[in-house]
Design a protein around this motif. Structure first.
Motif, PDB file in Angstrom:
ATOM      1  N   ASP A 144      67.243  22.179 113.531  1.00 35.87           N
ATOM      2  CA  ASP A 144      67.850  23.508 112.988  1.00 35.87           C
ATOM      3  C   ASP A 144      66.352  23.817 112.347  1.00 35.87           C
ATOM      4  O   ASP A 144      65.572  24.098 112.233  1.00 35.87           O
ATOM      5  CB  ASP A 144      67.893  23.065 111.235  1.00 35.87           C
ATOM      6  N   LEU A 145      67.109  25.242 113.752  1.00 38.20           N
ATOM      7  CA  LEU A 145      66.265  26.593 113.426  1.00 38.20           C
ATOM      8  C   LEU A 145      66.746  27.990 112.930  1.00 38.20           C
ATOM      9  O   LEU A 145      67.706  28.087 113.089  1.00 38.20           O
ATOM     10  CB  LEU A 145      65.969  26.835 115.344  1.00 38.20           C
ATOM     11  N   ARG A 146      65.965  28.279 112.411  1.00 36.39           N
ATOM     12  CA  ARG A 146      66.589  29.666 111.328  1.00 36.39           C
ATOM     13  C   ARG A 146      65.282  30.114 111.567  1.00 36.39           C
ATOM     14  O   ARG A 146      64.266  30.253 111.236  1.00 36.39           O
ATOM     15  CB  ARG A 146      66.797  28.668 109.926  1.00 36.39           C
ATOM     16  N   LEU A 147      66.645  31.839 111.526  1.00 32.87           N
ATOM     17  CA  LEU A 147      65.843  33.177 112.098  1.00 32.87           C
ATOM     18  C   LEU A 147      66.288  34.000 111.110  1.00 32.87           C
ATOM     19  O   LEU A 147      67.497  34.180 111.697  1.00 32.87           O
ATOM     20  CB  LEU A 147      65.379  33.423 112.867  1.00 32.87           C
ATOM     21  N   HIS A 148      65.795  35.421 110.352  1.00 34.33           N
ATOM     22  CA  HIS A 148      66.481  36.041 109.647  1.00 34.33           C
ATOM     23  C   HIS A 148      65.957  37.290 109.988  1.00 34.33           C
ATOM     24  O   HIS A 148      64.215  37.025 109.366  1.00 34.33           O
ATOM     25  CB  HIS A 148      66.848  35.640 108.342  1.00 34.33           C
ATOM     26  N   PHE A 149      65.600  38.511 110.614  1.00 34.51           N
ATOM     27  CA  PHE A 149      64.871  39.594 110.181  1.00 34.51           C
ATOM     28  C   PHE A 149      65.769  40.688 109.892  1.00 34.51           C
ATOM     29  O   PHE A 149      66.477  41.155 109.931  1.00 34.51           O
ATOM     30  CB  PHE A 149      64.749  40.419 111.687  1.00 34.51           C
ATOM     31  N   SER A 150      64.759  41.518 108.355  1.00 35.62           N
ATOM     32  CA  SER A 150      65.727  42.684 107.777  1.00 35.62           C
ATOM     33  C   SER A 150      65.477  43.821 108.705  1.00 35.62           C
ATOM     34  O   SER A 150      66.073  44.791 108.353  1.00 35.62           O
ATOM     35  CB  SER A 150      64.534  42.484 106.749  1.00 35.62           C
ATOM     36  N   THR A 224      70.775  22.885 116.598  1.00 30.88           N
ATOM     37  CA  THR A 224      70.567  23.860 115.848  1.00 30.88           C
ATOM     38  C   THR A 224      69.840  25.722 115.748  1.00 30.88           C
ATOM     39  O   THR A 224      69.215  24.985 115.644  1.00 30.88           O
ATOM     40  CB  THR A 224      71.415  23.707 115.044  1.00 30.88           C
ATOM     41  N   LEU A 225      70.748  26.415 116.397  1.00 32.99           N
ATOM     42  CA  LEU A 225      69.787  27.606 116.152  1.00 32.99           C
ATOM     43  C   LEU A 225      70.996  29.154 114.774  1.00 32.99           C
ATOM     44  O   LEU A 225      72.005  28.930 115.610  1.00 32.99           O
ATOM     45  CB  LEU A 225      69.788  28.329 116.961  1.00 32.99           C
ATOM     46  N   ALA A 226      70.659  29.218 114.619  1.00 31.38           N
ATOM     47  CA  ALA A 226      71.648  30.418 113.004  1.00 31.38           C
ATOM     48  C   ALA A 226      70.373  31.172 112.646  1.00 31.38           C
ATOM     49  O   ALA A 226      68.977  31.051 112.442  1.00 31.38           O
ATOM     50  CB  ALA A 226      71.432  29.591 111.994  1.00 31.38           C
ATOM     51  N   GLY A 227      70.325  32.224 113.653  1.00 31.93           N
ATOM     52  CA  GLY A 227      69.999  33.086 113.787  1.00 31.93           C
ATOM     53  C   GLY A 227      70.458  35.037 113.701  1.00 31.93           C
ATOM     54  O   GLY A 227      71.112  34.803 113.843  1.00 31.93           O
ATOM     55  N   THR A 228      69.827  35.796 112.742  1.00 28.33           N
ATOM     56  CA  THR A 228      70.247  37.396 111.962  1.00 28.33           C
ATOM     57  C   THR A 228      69.339  37.922 112.172  1.00 28.33           C
ATOM     58  O   THR A 228      68.054  37.767 111.432  1.00 28.33           O
ATOM     59  CB  THR A 228      71.016  37.449 110.953  1.00 28.33           C
ATOM     60  N   SER A 229      70.039  39.157 112.871  1.00 30.78           N
ATOM     61  CA  SER A 229      68.872  40.830 112.202  1.00 30.78           C
ATOM     62  C   SER A 229      69.748  41.825 111.027  1.00 30.78           C
ATOM     63  O   SER A 229      69.098  42.728 111.821  1.00 30.78           O
ATOM     64  CB  SER A 229      68.006  41.299 113.968  1.00 30.78           C
ATOM     65  N   LEU A 230      70.296  41.055 110.835  1.00 27.18           N
ATOM     66  CA  LEU A 230      71.537  41.645 109.614  1.00 27.18           C
ATOM     67  C   LEU A 230      70.930  41.580 108.436  1.00 27.18           C
ATOM     68  O   LEU A 230      70.502  40.209 107.834  1.00 27.18           O
ATOM     69  CB  LEU A 230      73.229  41.992 109.698  1.00 27.18           C
ATOM     70  N   GLY A 231      71.196  42.419 107.498  1.00 25.50           N
ATOM     71  CA  GLY A 231      71.051  41.927 105.742  1.00 25.50           C
ATOM     72  C   GLY A 231      69.535  42.738 105.224  1.00 25.50           C
ATOM     73  O   GLY A 231      68.550  42.016 106.417  1.00 25.50           O
ATOM     74  N   HIS A 232      69.454  42.301 104.158  1.00 27.79           N
ATOM     75  CA  HIS A 232      68.415  42.692 103.263  1.00 27.79           C
ATOM     76  C   HIS A 232      67.947  40.555 103.183  1.00 27.79           C
ATOM     77  O   HIS A 232      68.726  40.317 102.835  1.00 27.79           O
ATOM     78  CB  HIS A 232      68.309  43.154 101.840  1.00 27.79           C
TER      79      HIS A 232
END
Length: 317
Positions: A144-150, A224-232
């Motif tokens: 599982d790959l997770r990414l978040h960029f504020s 699986t991949l779940a990533g976003t550049s939305l949100g704080h």
């Protein structure tokens, strides 16, 4: 004798390699060039600034190409014409057909050539592979790959605003590609099964992706991949491998962690700066082996094309 190396492109990553090449005994950094005068000026005390990219190629046994993807093709071909070895940033280019032609040209040349994927030699990836080979997790179940960029591009990308644009940039090309490479090295070829991509300005705009959900298959387990550049919130970049008796994750690029019943435990005692330095040193050690035509782990152009094909399929949604 040290390999004479030059750098074309003195942005974020190119600048890091100025320091790393200067620190490594196997390389003699002889020249660098960037189209931006300020970038050149900021490095004049640590490397000779050449008059042009052609000047860098002419003086070097190996050239590190660290410019935006749109320009990779021309500099790779220029290196081939001078029979100069190549270490190129990913992706190979912005057009798959052009990248396939570039791979063919590099293969035909027979010159040492590789692509800069950090997980080709980083200790986090090497230790992960060893523990999986030893069946430390029992039977592997999933990855599982997770990414978040504020914020995208991130703060240190201030001068690389092309990263926010869809034609060359985006965090899928810039970051997810590294983890597709790592998953492929460990699991074998990964294949996109389905995906959903949302863009900041809609399907017809110029800005890069904001969210991504995807499922890949491999020869053994799903990814699986779940990533976003939305949100704080703090940035998140991790790839977790889950098995019947344990889990391991590459966290924040350089740290490898193992799961206990209640938490994650670091497997390396060094701090992040030292782990990053160790990763660069390992990469240059393997690059030295590539130049000596010894067995090495540097990513090949063939592997880079496979990753690019997966990335572009993902971006097409």
């Amino acid at each position: 004798m040290a390999h004479r190396v030059g750098i074309i492109g003195l942005g974020t990553v190119g600048s890091r390699f100025v320091e790393q090449f200067n620190l490594h005994h196997a390389f003699d950094l002889v020249a660098a060039w960037d189209i931006d005068y300020e970038a050149c000026s900021s490095h004049k005390d640590s490397v000779r600034i050449a008059s042009s990219a052609g000047d860098v190629i002419a003086e070097s046994d190996l050239v590190y190409i660290a410019v935006p993807p749109l320009h990779h093709r021309q500099y790779v071909l220029d290196c081939l014409s001078r029979e100069t070895a190549i270490f190129c940033e990913k992706p190979l280019g912005v057009d798959l057909q052009s990248s396939r032609e570039l791979l063919a040209a590099v293969t035909q040349s027979g010159l040492p050539a590789g692509v800069n994927f950090v997980f080709s030699s980083a200790p986090s990836a090497t230790e992960l592979q060893q523990r999986l080979n030893n069946k430390d997790l029992g039977d592997l179940i999933r990855a599982d790959l997770r990414l978040h960029f504020s914020k995208w591009p991130r703060g240190w990308h201030e001068k690389a605003q092309w990263l926010r644009l869809r034609d060359q940039g985006g965090w899928i090309r810039e970051v997810v590609s590294h983890f597709i490479f790592l998953a492929s090295r460990i699991l074998g070829e990964v294949t996109l099964e389905n995906s959903s991509i949302d863009y900041e300005d809609g399907a017809d705009g110029s800005l890069c992706e904001q969210t991504a959900l995807a499922l890949f298959s491999s020869q053994s387990v799903p990814v699986t991949l779940a990533g976003t550049s939305l949100g704080h919130g703090p940035d998140v970049v991790d790839l977790t491998f889950r098995g019947t008796t344990g889990s391991l994750r590459v966290w924040d690029w350089y740290q490898l962690q193992a799961a206990t019943a209640d938490s994650w435990v670091d497997l390396f005692s060094s701090n992040r700066d030292q782990l990053g330095a160790d990763a660069y040193s390992a990469q240059l050690h393997q690059l030295d082996r590539m130049m000596n035509r010894e067995e090495h782990t540097i990513a090949t152009f063939d592997e880079a094309l496979s990753v690019q094909e997966s990335v572009e399929a993902l971006l097409s949604g």
